[in-house]
Design a protein around this motif. Structure first.
Motif, short mmCIF file in Angstrom:
data_model
loop_
_atom_site.label_atom_id
_atom_site.label_comp_id
_atom_site.label_asym_id
_atom_site.label_seq_id
_atom_site.Cartn_x
_atom_site.Cartn_y
_atom_site.Cartn_z
N GLU A 1 -38.79 74.04 82.06
CA GLU A 1 -40.43 74.42 83.46
C GLU A 1 -39.84 74.86 84.06
O GLU A 1 -40.65 75.86 84.09
CB GLU A 1 -40.78 73.22 83.33
N ASP A 2 -38.66 75.20 85.14
CA ASP A 2 -37.97 74.99 86.12
C ASP A 2 -37.67 77.00 86.12
O ASP A 2 -38.10 77.29 86.99
CB ASP A 2 -37.50 74.29 87.61
N ILE B 1 -40.93 83.90 84.99
CA ILE B 1 -42.48 84.20 85.51
C ILE B 1 -43.37 84.73 86.91
O ILE B 1 -43.76 86.09 87.33
CB ILE B 1 -43.63 82.92 84.63
N THR B 2 -42.82 83.82 88.38
CA THR B 2 -43.72 84.27 89.70
C THR B 2 -42.23 85.56 89.91
O THR B 2 -42.87 86.28 90.51
CB THR B 2 -43.17 82.86 89.96
N GLY B 3 -41.20 85.37 89.72
CA GLY B 3 -40.53 86.49 89.99
C GLY B 3 -40.73 87.96 89.00
O GLY B 3 -40.69 89.20 89.91
N GLY C 1 -39.21 69.01 81.13
CA GLY C 1 -40.62 69.18 81.53
C GLY C 1 -41.49 69.48 80.47
O GLY C 1 -40.71 69.30 79.70
N SER C 2 -42.43 70.78 80.93
CA SER C 2 -42.94 71.28 79.37
C SER C 2 -43.77 72.74 79.48
O SER C 2 -43.67 72.84 80.69
CB SER C 2 -44.45 70.30 79.58
N GLY C 3 -44.11 73.06 78.21
CA GLY C 3 -44.51 74.33 78.59
C GLY C 3 -45.98 74.34 79.55
O GLY C 3 -46.71 75.33 80.38
N LEU C 4 -46.71 73.11 79.40
CA LEU C 4 -47.53 72.61 79.64
C LEU C 4 -47.77 72.54 81.96
O LEU C 4 -48.96 72.96 82.31
CB LEU C 4 -48.61 71.79 79.39
#
Length: 134
Positions: free
Chosen positions: A34-35, A41-43, A58-61
């Motif tokens: 997740e992290d 994606i943000t980068g 984490g999770s994809g959601l």
């Protein structure tokens, strides 16, 4: 078209990366949790994301909710083994654009990316050339 892949299986990721390259889609990155997915994606600010829901941390959601909260407008194509009506609904409510069953719809997912790429390429406008002096 730049694509980020969030997938925890190296085997599946390798196959998807190969297929995306065959369609002339540019990989902007690959993350396995997740992290890492959110950071990638943000980068990279990709045009599209292929997102697995089951991640080791984490999770994809969680990725989906966090990138939408951060303002990402990337097209998110969920590709998961968890093809249940409740999960589909949760993904669409969180901002997914498409949902594909990993067992039976990988080709459909790739076709959608190919179509998105074709649409993006056709929307690029070319300025007409003007000879000097006109």
């Amino acid at each position: 078209m730049r694509v980020v892949l969030v997938e925890d299986s190296a085997l599946i990721a390798g196959e998807l990366l190969k297929r995306l390259e065959q369609q002339s889609l540019q990989m902007a990155g690959w993350a396995m949790d997740e992290d890492g997915g959110v950071a990638m994606i943000t980068g990279a600010q990709p045009d599209a994301v292929i997102l697995d829901l089951s991640l080791p941390v984490g999770s994809g959601l969680g990725v989906l909710k966090r990138i939408r909260a951060a303002g990402s407008t990337a097209r998110v194509l969920v590709l998961s083994n968890f093809d249940h009506p409740e999960m589909r609904s949760a993904c669409f409510q969180a901002g997914a654009d498409s949902f594909f069953d990993k067992h039976t719809q990988v080709d459909a997912c790739i076709r959608e990316l190919k179509q998105l790429n074709a649409e993006a390429m056709s929307s690029v406008t070319v300025s007409p050339r003007h000879p000097v002096g006109e």
